[in-house]
Design a protein around this motif. Structure first.
Motif, PDB file in Angstrom:
ATOM      1  N   ARG A 183     -21.385  -6.920 -10.992  1.00  0.00           N
ATOM      2  CA  ARG A 183     -21.789  -5.559 -11.378  1.00  0.00           C
ATOM      3  C   ARG A 183     -22.050  -5.469 -12.882  1.00  0.00           C
ATOM      4  O   ARG A 183     -23.003  -4.823 -13.318  1.00  0.00           O
ATOM      5  N   SER A 184     -21.191  -6.094 -13.684  1.00  0.00           N
ATOM      6  CA  SER A 184     -21.386  -6.016 -15.130  1.00  0.00           C
ATOM      7  C   SER A 184     -22.632  -6.785 -15.563  1.00  0.00           C
ATOM      8  O   SER A 184     -23.341  -6.362 -16.485  1.00  0.00           O
ATOM      9  N   ILE A 185     -22.905  -7.910 -14.889  1.00  0.00           N
ATOM     10  CA  ILE A 185     -24.129  -8.660 -15.194  1.00  0.00           C
ATOM     11  C   ILE A 185     -25.350  -7.813 -14.852  1.00  0.00           C
ATOM     12  O   ILE A 185     -26.305  -7.713 -15.629  1.00  0.00           O
ATOM     13  N   LEU A 186     -25.316  -7.185 -13.677  1.00  0.00           N
ATOM     14  CA  LEU A 186     -26.439  -6.328 -13.269  1.00  0.00           C
ATOM     15  C   LEU A 186     -26.620  -5.160 -14.232  1.00  0.00           C
ATOM     16  O   LEU A 186     -27.751  -4.769 -14.544  1.00  0.00           O
ATOM     17  N   ALA A 187     -25.515  -4.609 -14.711  1.00  0.00           N
ATOM     18  CA  ALA A 187     -25.620  -3.494 -15.657  1.00  0.00           C
ATOM     19  C   ALA A 187     -26.362  -3.939 -16.908  1.00  0.00           C
ATOM     20  O   ALA A 187     -27.214  -3.209 -17.435  1.00  0.00           O
ATOM     21  N   GLY A 188     -26.058  -5.140 -17.410  1.00  0.00           N
ATOM     22  CA  GLY A 188     -26.755  -5.651 -18.577  1.00  0.00           C
ATOM     23  C   GLY A 188     -28.224  -5.895 -18.319  1.00  0.00           C
ATOM     24  O   GLY A 188     -29.085  -5.567 -19.153  1.00  0.00           O
ATOM     25  N   VAL A 189     -28.541  -6.475 -17.145  1.00  0.00           N
ATOM     26  CA  VAL A 189     -29.938  -6.732 -16.787  1.00  0.00           C
ATOM     27  C   VAL A 189     -30.723  -5.429 -16.709  1.00  0.00           C
ATOM     28  O   VAL A 189     -31.827  -5.303 -17.249  1.00  0.00           O
ATOM     29  N   HIS A 190     -30.158  -4.438 -16.049  1.00  0.00           N
ATOM     30  CA  HIS A 190     -30.862  -3.171 -15.877  1.00  0.00           C
ATOM     31  C   HIS A 190     -31.025  -2.449 -17.219  1.00  0.00           C
ATOM     32  O   HIS A 190     -32.039  -1.775 -17.446  1.00  0.00           O
ATOM     33  N   ALA A 191     -30.031  -2.608 -18.107  1.00  0.00           N
ATOM     34  CA  ALA A 191     -30.174  -2.020 -19.441  1.00  0.00           C
ATOM     35  C   ALA A 191     -31.332  -2.678 -20.189  1.00  0.00           C
ATOM     36  O   ALA A 191     -32.141  -1.990 -20.841  1.00  0.00           O
ATOM     37  N   ALA A 192     -31.444  -4.005 -20.086  1.00  0.00           N
ATOM     38  CA  ALA A 192     -32.536  -4.719 -20.765  1.00  0.00           C
ATOM     39  C   ALA A 192     -33.888  -4.314 -20.199  1.00  0.00           C
ATOM     40  O   ALA A 192     -34.852  -4.091 -20.952  1.00  0.00           O
ATOM     41  N   VAL A 193     -33.983  -4.213 -18.873  1.00  0.00           N
ATOM     42  CA  VAL A 193     -35.244  -3.824 -18.245  1.00  0.00           C
ATOM     43  C   VAL A 193     -35.629  -2.407 -18.666  1.00  0.00           C
ATOM     44  O   VAL A 193     -36.796  -2.120 -18.975  1.00  0.00           O
ATOM     45  N   GLY A 194     -34.632  -1.512 -18.701  1.00  0.00           N
ATOM     46  CA  GLY A 194     -34.909  -0.144 -19.127  1.00  0.00           C
ATOM     47  C   GLY A 194     -35.413  -0.076 -20.554  1.00  0.00           C
ATOM     48  O   GLY A 194     -36.354   0.672 -20.863  1.00  0.00           O
TER      49      GLY A 194
END
Length: 457
Positions: free
Chosen positions: A333-344
Motif C-alpha cells: 500500500r505504501s509503495i502504491l501510494a508513492g507511485v500514485h503520488a508520482a503519477v499525479g
C-alpha cells in the motif's frame, strides 16, 4: 518426411505427429525448439512469472501452424492463453520464424479435444457461480505480483483451483498489513467462481455479522446452508474473530462441514492462528494444512512491482523517479501510494525530485501508525522492563497491568480496532480491550513519559 536429429520444425509443413507417438526424431526436434523458446522467455518475463507459469511446460504437438504446449494444469493453461500467449508467440517466432501460433493445453489433453474447446462450437466453460460474500473485481490472479515472499502462499492457493493431484487444505495465509493477502484471496475466489465452483468469500467481520444477523432473525439454517455447502470457503482477516466465542464455534463447524464435503478452506490473517489466542480445536484444524507467510517485497521486487503498476496505468516515469520510489520501504500500500503520488504530479506537470520527496515524506508522516504492532509492543515492554510475551500473554500479574494498558492505548492510536488489539494481547474481548485502552490513555495523561510512549513511532 523424417527429420535428421536436432532439425528444427518449420511452419507451413503440414500436420505433425504428437510427441506421445510416431516419429521420435520429430519429437526430439520439437522438444529442442521449445527449450530454445523457454530460454528466450526467461529473458522476456520476470523470474517469478517464469517459475510460476512456464516452468515445467512441454511441447505436445505441432499441427497446421499451431504449437500445442502442455501446461502443468488446466488452470495454468487457461491463464497463460489469456495472459502470456503474445510474448510466447513472439519468442517462438524469433526461434522458428513467423507464422506459428501457440496454445497451452491441460496435461494429457488430446489435440483434437483442445481444438474443439477453442472453437466457437466447442464445449463452453462452466458458468460463473455467484459468490457468497463480496469479491473485489480488481483483485485478479492475473494482476497478482508474485514475489519470493509470497511463493508458498500463491502455490498453495493455486493448487486449490487446479485439476491435478488432491490439494492440501486448509491454507492459512498470514503476514503484516498491506502485503497483498486480500488480493490473493479475492483473486482465488474469482478464479474458482469462474470455473464453476461454489465459493464463499467473507471477511472475519462479514462472517460475524452474517451469523449474528441470522441468530437475531431466526434463520441460522439459511446461513449455514449458504456457507457450509460451498466448495471453497475463504475467510479474510481472521484476527477480527479473536474473542468472539460463539462465532468461533460456528466457524469450526463450518470448516468441518466444508472439509467433510470435499471442499477447501483458505484463511487470511495478520498472525498465525495460535498467536491470535484462538480455541485449540480451531488452531489444530488450521495448522493441519499449510501455514504460509507473505512477506514484504525485497528491494529488487519493489522496482518490478512499480513497473507492473505503471504498465497497468499506461504511464511511464523517469528512471530517477523509479529509483527514488524503489528505494523506499514499507507495504504494498505504501509503495502504491508513492507511485500514485508520482503519477499525479507528472500529470499536472509538477514532477521533480524535490516535489516527489516532499509528497512521499508527507505520506510517511500520515502513515506513522504503520509502525508494526510488534514494534509498538516491544518498545512498551522495554520501557516497563517486562518481556514481550508477557504483555501479549494471558497472565494477570500486577506488573503487567500498566504495560498492557499502555500497549492497548498505543495500538488504538495507530488505528487498530479493539478486535485486532484483543487478538494481539492474548485473545482478550473487545470490552476488556476498551477498558485497557482507556486506562492506558489515563496513564499517559498522568505520566509524561508514558504519554511519550503513546505518541512515539
Amino acid at each position: 518426411m523424417k527429420r535428421e536429429p536436432g532439425a528444427r520444425v518449420r511452419p507451413g509443413e503440414g500436420a505433425r505427429t504428437p510427441v506421445s507417438g510416431g516419429d521420435q526424431d520429430s519429437a526430439k526436434a520439437l522438444r529442442g525448439t521449445w527449450q530454445a523458446v523457454l530460454g528466450r522467455l526467461e529473458l522476456e518475463v520476470s523470474r517469478a512469472n517464469f517459475e510460476t507459469w512456464l516452468a515445467g511446460t512441454t511441447a505436445a504437438s505441432l499441427s497446421n501452424g499451431e504449437l500445442l504446449v502442455e501446461a502443468r494444469s488446466a488452470f495454468r493453461a487457461e491463464w497463460m492463453n489469456e495472459n502470456l500467449a503474445p510474448v510466447v508467440e513472439r519468442c517462438l517466432g524469433a526461434v522458428e520464424g513467423g507464422g506459428l501460433a501457440v496454445r497451452f493445453v491441460a496435461p494429457g489433453e488430446e489435440p483434437h479435444a483442445a481444438a474443439e474447446a477453442a472453437s466457437p462450437g466447442g464445449t463452453a466453460p462452466p458458468g460463473r457461480e455467484e459468490v457468497v460474500g463480496q469479491v473485489n473485481g480488481a483483485f485478479t490472479l492475473a494482476r497478482y505480483f508474485r514475489s519470493e515472499g509470497s511463493a508458498l502462499a500463491l502455490a498453495s492457493c493455486l493448487s486449490l483451483v487446479e485439476d491435478r493431484e488432491p490439494a492440501i487444505s486448509p491454507v492459512v495465509v498470514h503476514g503484516p498489513p498491506g502485503v497483498g493477502k486480500t488480493h490473493l484471496l479475492h483473486g482465488l475466489a474469482a478464479q474458482a467462481s469462474g470455473r464453476g465452483q461454489r465459493v464463499a468469500c467473507l471477511s472475519g467481520e462479514g462472517f460475524t455479522s452474517r451469523y449474528q444477523r441470522a441468530l437475531r432473525e431466526g434463520n441460522v439454517e439459511t446461513f449455514q446452508d449458504a456457507v457450509r455447502g460451498v466448495q471453497l470457503l475463504i475467510i479474510d482477516d481472521l484476527h477480527d474473530l479473536a474473542g468472539k466465542t460463539g462465532t468461533l464455534r460456528e466457524l469450526v463447524h463450518t470448516l468441518d462441514a466444508v472439509t467433510h464435503g470435499g471442499g477447501a478452506v483458505v484463511v487470511g490473517s495478520e498472525l498465525r492462528p495460535r498467536e491470535l489466542g484462538l480455541p485449540e480445536r480451531l488452531c489444530s484444524r488450521l495448522e493441519a494444512g499449510i501455514v504460509a507467510t507473505v512477506e514484504p517485497f525485497a528491494a529488487g521486487e519493489r522496482r518490478a512491482f512499480i513497473e507492473q503498476r505503471l504498465a497497468d496505468l499506461r504511464v511511464a516515469l523517469p528512471s530517477w523517479c523509479l529509483e527514488q520510489l524503489a528505494t523506499g520501504t514499507g507495504s504494498v500500500r505504501s509503495i502504491l501510494a508513492g507511485v500514485h503520488a508520482a503519477v499525479g504530479l507528472q500529470r499536472r506537470g509538477l514532477l521533480s525530485e524535490l516535489r516527489l520527496a516532499a509528497e512521499v515524506g508527507a505520506l510517511a508522516l500520515q502513515s506513522r501508525g504503520n509502525e508494526t504492532t510488534k514494534a509498538v509492543i516491544e518498545r512498551i515492554a522495554e520501557h516497563f522492563a517486562v518481556a514481550v510475551g508477557e504483555v501479549e500473554g494471558r497472565s494477570r500479574a500486577q506488573k503487567l497491568a500498566r504495560p498492557r494498558a499502555v500497549a492497548a492505548a498505543a495500538l488504538q492510536e495507530r488505528g487498530c480496532s479493539y478486535s485486532e488489539i484483543g487478538a494481539l494481547l492474548g485473545g482478550r474481548s473487545r470490552s476488556t480491550v476498551k477498558g485497557l485502552a482507556e486506562r492506558g490513555r489515563a496513564l499517559g495523561a498522568e505520566d509524561p513519559a508514558v504519554g511519550d510512549l503513546l505518541r512515539a513511532g
